[in-house]
Design an enzyme around this catalytic site. Structure first.
Site, PDB file in Angstrom:
ATOM      1  N   THR A 175       3.511   4.531  -6.444  1.00 32.52           N
ATOM      2  CA  THR A 175       3.429   4.853  -5.030  1.00 32.52           C
ATOM      3  C   THR A 175       2.925   6.287  -4.897  1.00 32.52           C
ATOM      4  O   THR A 175       2.589   6.932  -5.892  1.00 32.52           O
ATOM      5  CB  THR A 175       4.805   4.661  -4.348  1.00 32.52           C
ATOM      6  OG1 THR A 175       4.635   4.792  -2.930  1.00 32.52           O
ATOM      7  CG2 THR A 175       5.840   5.668  -4.837  1.00 32.52           C
ATOM      8  N   VAL A 203       0.868  -1.163   0.000  1.00 34.49           N
ATOM      9  CA  VAL A 203       0.000   0.000   0.000  1.00 34.49           C
ATOM     10  C   VAL A 203       0.906   1.215   0.000  1.00 34.49           C
ATOM     11  O   VAL A 203       1.837   1.307   0.810  1.00 34.49           O
ATOM     12  CB  VAL A 203      -0.916   0.023   1.252  1.00 34.49           C
ATOM     13  CG1 VAL A 203      -1.785   1.272   1.258  1.00 34.49           C
ATOM     14  CG2 VAL A 203      -1.767  -1.235   1.328  1.00 34.49           C
ATOM     15  N   CYS A 204       0.685   2.119  -0.942  1.00 35.47           N
ATOM     16  CA  CYS A 204       1.394   3.390  -1.006  1.00 35.47           C
ATOM     17  C   CYS A 204       2.905   3.185  -1.002  1.00 35.47           C
ATOM     18  O   CYS A 204       3.432   2.441  -1.821  1.00 35.47           O
ATOM     19  CB  CYS A 204       0.901   4.289   0.128  1.00 35.47           C
ATOM     20  SG  CYS A 204       1.152   6.044  -0.181  1.00 35.47           S
ATOM     21  N   THR A 205       3.611   3.826  -0.068  1.00 33.24           N
ATOM     22  CA  THR A 205       5.078   3.744  -0.064  1.00 33.24           C
ATOM     23  C   THR A 205       5.602   2.411   0.454  1.00 33.24           C
ATOM     24  O   THR A 205       6.813   2.213   0.510  1.00 33.24           O
ATOM     25  CB  THR A 205       5.705   4.900   0.733  1.00 33.24           C
ATOM     26  OG1 THR A 205       5.157   4.914   2.052  1.00 33.24           O
ATOM     27  CG2 THR A 205       5.458   6.239   0.048  1.00 33.24           C
TER      28      THR A 205
END
Length: 157
Positions: free
Chosen positions: A138, A118-120
């Site tokens: 990201t 998830v994301c970074t």
């Protein structure tokens, strides 16, 4: 422990993890049922996933915003992980240079049937060499780091 019919979902947590990035997937996986209706949510009988958090140790993890979280498992005593979730947050940056974390991510991913972020959290997977030949993205503020981390695996961000 995980029953043979349930897939285990291990969610990595660490200091400065983004709360939504680990709590959101935790909520989705833990509330999923194979039987429709509100009554099915009253038990785990039709739950296809066994979801847990895992961290370097069982010590309290301090998430972004000051939320203290007690991991269910430490790396050393975590059960087999079928689905590995790497959440994001500012804490990912410090982990990029942490050899022990990168080794654990590689080992957990090698035993998992699926790995996601998830994301970074994508930065962790890229640094661990798990995004070779794959498209990834990201948060906009981490795109430069994702490109740098993927330069070793010949991928493009």
């Amino acid at each position: 422990m995980t029953s043979k019919l349930r897939r285990s979902v291990g969610i990595l947590i660490f200091d400065d993890v983004e709360v939504l990035d680990f709590a959101g997937p935790f909520e989705v996986f833990s509330r999923t049922r194979t039987v429709a209706g509100a009554d099915s949510r009253r038990t785990d009988d039709s739950a296809p996933f066994e979801v847990f958090t895992v961290a370097r140790t069982r010590d309290v993890v301090r998430a972004i915003g000051g939320l203290n979280v007690l991991p269910a498992y430490a790396w050393a005593d975590a059960p087999q992980i079928d689905i590995l979730v790497a959440p994001g947050g500012f804490g990912t940056r410090a982990l990029l240079d942490d050899d022990a974390t990168m080794q654990w991510v590689r080992k957990a991913a090698a035993g998992a049937s699926q790995v996601t972020s998830v994301c970074t959290g994508a930065l962790l997977l890229a640094k661990a060499g798990l995004l070779a030949g794959r498209r990834a993205t990201t948060h906009w503020a981490g795109l430069d780091l994702l490109a740098i981390d993927r330069s070793d695996d010949q991928g493009a961000a």
